[in-house]
Design an enzyme around this catalytic site. Structure first.
Site, short mmCIF file in Angstrom:
data_model
loop_
_atom_site.label_atom_id
_atom_site.label_comp_id
_atom_site.label_asym_id
_atom_site.label_seq_id
_atom_site.Cartn_x
_atom_site.Cartn_y
_atom_site.Cartn_z
N ASP A 1 0.90 -1.08 0.16
CA ASP A 1 0.35 0.05 0.27
C ASP A 1 1.21 1.30 0.40
O ASP A 1 0.13 2.74 -0.09
CB ASP A 1 -1.12 -0.29 1.20
CG ASP A 1 -0.09 0.09 2.54
OD1 ASP A 1 0.97 -0.10 2.31
OD2 ASP A 1 -0.79 -0.05 3.89
N TYR B 1 11.93 2.52 -2.01
CA TYR B 1 11.33 1.09 -1.69
C TYR B 1 9.80 1.15 -2.41
O TYR B 1 9.38 0.98 -3.39
CB TYR B 1 11.07 0.71 -0.55
CG TYR B 1 10.12 -0.71 -0.62
CD1 TYR B 1 10.46 -1.34 -1.02
CD2 TYR B 1 9.43 -0.16 0.15
CE1 TYR B 1 9.57 -2.26 -0.73
CE2 TYR B 1 7.93 -1.00 0.31
CZ TYR B 1 8.05 -2.46 0.07
OH TYR B 1 8.24 -3.52 -0.37
N1 LIG Z 1 6.49 -7.55 4.45
C1 LIG Z 1 5.34 -6.28 4.36
O1 LIG Z 1 5.60 -5.68 5.76
C2 LIG Z 1 5.11 -5.76 3.12
C3 LIG Z 1 4.28 -4.69 2.66
C4 LIG Z 1 3.73 -4.87 1.95
C5 LIG Z 1 4.16 -5.38 0.21
N2 LIG Z 1 5.07 -6.60 1.11
C6 LIG Z 1 6.18 -7.41 -0.39
O2 LIG Z 1 5.43 -8.21 0.06
C7 LIG Z 1 6.77 -9.35 -0.67
C8 LIG Z 1 7.67 -10.04 0.26
O3 LIG Z 1 8.23 -9.33 1.39
P1 LIG Z 1 8.55 -10.06 2.78
O4 LIG Z 1 7.99 -8.84 3.10
O5 LIG Z 1 8.34 -11.61 2.69
O6 LIG Z 1 9.76 -9.58 2.30
P2 LIG Z 1 11.18 -10.52 2.84
O7 LIG Z 1 12.74 -9.27 2.33
O8 LIG Z 1 11.03 -10.58 4.01
O9 LIG Z 1 11.47 -11.15 1.19
C9 LIG Z 1 12.48 -11.19 0.45
C10 LIG Z 1 12.89 -12.70 0.02
O10 LIG Z 1 12.99 -12.41 -1.78
C11 LIG Z 1 14.58 -13.14 -1.92
N3 LIG Z 1 14.87 -11.88 -2.84
C12 LIG Z 1 15.17 -10.41 -2.79
N4 LIG Z 1 15.83 -10.95 -4.35
C13 LIG Z 1 15.97 -11.78 -4.94
C14 LIG Z 1 15.97 -11.53 -5.70
N5 LIG Z 1 16.92 -10.79 -6.64
N6 LIG Z 1 16.11 -12.69 -6.75
C15 LIG Z 1 15.01 -14.16 -5.81
N7 LIG Z 1 14.83 -12.99 -5.04
C16 LIG Z 1 15.21 -12.56 -4.22
C17 LIG Z 1 15.20 -12.83 -1.04
O11 LIG Z 1 16.43 -13.37 -0.17
C18 LIG Z 1 14.25 -13.22 0.68
O12 LIG Z 1 13.83 -14.48 0.86
C19 LIG Z 1 7.31 -8.02 -1.31
O13 LIG Z 1 7.87 -7.79 -2.90
C20 LIG Z 1 6.95 -6.62 -0.62
O14 LIG Z 1 6.99 -6.14 -1.74
C21 LIG Z 1 5.79 -6.60 2.15
#
Ligand SMILES: NC(=O)c1ccc[n+]([C@@H]2O[C@H](COP(=O)([O-])OP(=O)(O)OC[C@H]3O[C@@H](n4cnc5c(N)ncnc54)[C@H](O)[C@@H]3O)[C@@H](O)[C@H]2O)c1
Length: 346
Positions: free
Chosen positions: A131, A155
Site C-alpha cells: 500500500d 522502496y
Molecule cells: N513486509 C511487509 O509488511 C510488506 C507489505 C506489503 C508488501 N510487501 C511485499 O511482499 C513481498 C514480500 O515481502 P517480505 O516482507 O516477505 O520480504 P523479505 O525481505 O522478508 O523477503 C524477500 C525475499 O526475496 C528474496 N529476494 C530478494 N531479492 C531477490 C532476487 N533478486 N532474486 C530472487 N529472490 C530475491 C530474498 O532472498 C527473500 O527471501 C515483497 O514484494 C514486498 O514488497 C511486504
C-alpha cells in the site's frame, strides 16, 4: 495447482509456501537467498514431495527461462523483492535492480512460457505489492484500488514501478494477471530488522527500544498468516486483471503498537521494571509517511475475505513465537546491518 513462488524464503513468501503446501498445492520456491532469506522458514514444507527449491536470482533471465521450462507452473506468485525502506534510502540501486528489473524479467519469462504453452486461460501471474505505492494519508480516508499512485521512498517507488509494468504486460500482451497491495505485515519469521521484531528483541535484550520521530505514524497491521490466506484466495478467486487491497482492519499508531508489545512482554516475561521504560525516541526516517489505511471493501464483498485475528491477538501470538524461537532469530542478528540504525544518510 503448481505454484512458482518467488521470495519463498522470505517473511511473507515463506508463509505462502507453508499454507500452499498445507492446502495441497505443489510449490516451486524460487529465491536468491539474500541477507533477508531463511530456508528454516520452510523447513517443514520442504519435507513434502510437493516442494521444490530453486536458488536463482530474478535479475538472471536465463535462470528464469530454465525454471519455467523445467517446472511448467500453473501460476506465479511473485514476492521476491528488496523490502526494507531504511535500506532503500541507503542503497536505492539494489531496489531498482531487483524490484523493477527483476519484475520485468519475471514478466518476460512468464510471457514467453505462457505463449509457448499456447496461452492457457487459467495461467496467472500474481504480483504482490504494497500500500506504500499510494503515498501517505492525512488523518482521515483510506486507500482504495483507485487511489492514485504517489510513492515517497525509493522502496515504494520501485514497487510502484513494478506494479505499472505488471499492469502494462496485461494490457499490452494479454498476460493473465492479478495484483494485490497490502498493508504492514507482522507475525512469525519476521526478519529482525523490521519494527515488531526489533521491539521484541530490543526489549528482551534490555536495550533501548527505538521509536522513529514521535511514534505517531499510523499503519494498518496485517497478520502474516492472514495475508498468506488472502493471497491464495485472490489467486484462485480473484477476477482476471483486477487488483485487490489487503488490510488487517487494525490501524494503530507506532507508539501504541510498541506499548502493546511491551505490555504483552510484561505478562509473559516479567522483570523488575516495565519494558515500556526502554522506549527511546530517535531521529525520524526521512520522508516518513504519516498514515496508511486500507479500505478492505473490494476483497471483502467480492471474495468474502476478512482477517481472522485482531491486532492484540496477532501480537500475542507473535510475541509468544519469538519467545519460543530464539534458535531462529539469534543467528540472524549477526547478519549485515541488523540491529543498526539504517536510512538516516539522506
Ligand atoms: N513486509 C511487509 O509488511 C510488506 C507489505 C506489503 C508488501 N510487501 C511485499 O511482499 C513481498 C514480500 O515481502 P517480505 O516482507 O516477505 O520480504 P523479505 O525481505 O522478508 O523477503 C524477500 C525475499 O526475496 C528474496 N529476494 C530478494 N531479492 C531477490 C532476487 N533478486 N532474486 C530472487 N529472490 C530475491 C530474498 O532472498 C527473500 O527471501 C515483497 O514484494 C514486498 O514488497 C511486504
Amino acid at each position: 495447482m503448481k505454484l512458482l513462488i518467488t521470495g519463498g524464503a522470505g517473511f511473507i513468501g515463506s508463509a505462502v509456501v507453508r499454507q500452499a503446501i498445507r492446502d495441497g498445492h505443489a510449490v516451486v520456491n524460487l529465491d536468491a537467498l539474500t541477507y533477508a532469506a531463511c530456508l528454516e522458514n520452510v523447513a517443514e514444507a520442504a519435507k513434502s514431495p510437493n516442494y521444490a527449491f530453486e536458488k536463482a536470482d530474478i535479475r538472471d533471465r536465463a535462470a528464469l527461462d530454465r525454471i519455467f521450462a523445467e517446472h511448467k507452473p500453473d501460476a506465479v506468485m511473485h514476492l521476491a523483492a528488496e523490502s526494507h525502506v531504511d535500506r532503500s534510502i541507503d542503497s536505492p540501486g539494489d531496489f531498482i535492480q531487483t524490484n523493477v528489473i527483476g519484475t520485468f524479467n519475471m514478466l518476460e519469462a512468464a510471457r514467453a512460457f505462457w505463449q509457448a504453452q499456447g496461452k492457457p486461460a487459467a495461467f496467472r501471474f500474481h504480483h504482490i505489492s504494497t500500500d506504500e505505492v499510494f503515498g501517505t494519508l492525512g488523518e482521515t480516508g483510506q486507500f482504495t484500488e483507485e487511489t492514485p499512485y504517489a510513492p515517497n521512498s525509493p522502496y515504494s517507488a520501485s514497487k510502484a514501478g513494478s506494479d505499472h509494468l505488471v499492469r502494462a504486460w496485461a494490457e499490452t500482451y494479454g498476460l493473465p494477471i492479478v495484483m494485490t497491495n497490502c498493508s504492514n505485515n507482522y507475525g512469525p519469521y519476521h526478519f529482525p530488522e523490521k519494527l515488531v521484531p526489533v521491539v521484541i528483541l530490543k526489549a528482551l535484550a534490555g536495550e533501548p527500544i527505538p521509536v522513529y520521530g514521535k511514534g505517531e505514524n499510523i499503519r494498518d497491521w496485517l497478520y502474516v498468516e492472514d495475508h498468506a490466506d488472502a493471497l491464495l484466495t485472490v489467486l484462485q478467486k480473484g477476477e482476471l486483471g483486477r487488483s485487490y487491497n489487503i488490510g488487517g482492519e487494525n490501524e494503530a499508531r507506532n507508539i501504541d503498537l510498541v506499548r502493546t508489545i511491551c505490555t504483552i512482554l510484561d505478562e509473559k516475561r516479567p522483570k523488575n521494571a516495565a519494558y515500556a521504560d526502554q522506549i527511546t525516541f530517535v531521529t525520524d526516517r526521512p520522508g516518513h509517511d504519516m498514515r496508511y489505511a486500507i479500505d478492505p471493501e473490494r476483497i471483502r464483498t467480492e471474495l468474502g475475505w476478512r482477517p481472522s485475528v485482531t491486532l492484540e491477538q496477532g501480537l500475542e501470538k507473535t510475541v509468544q513465537w519469538y519467545l519460543d524461537n530464539e534458535a531462529w532469530w539469534r543467528p540472524l542478528q549477526d547478519r549485515s546491518g541488523v540491529g543498526q540504525r539504517l536510512g538516516v544518510k539522506a
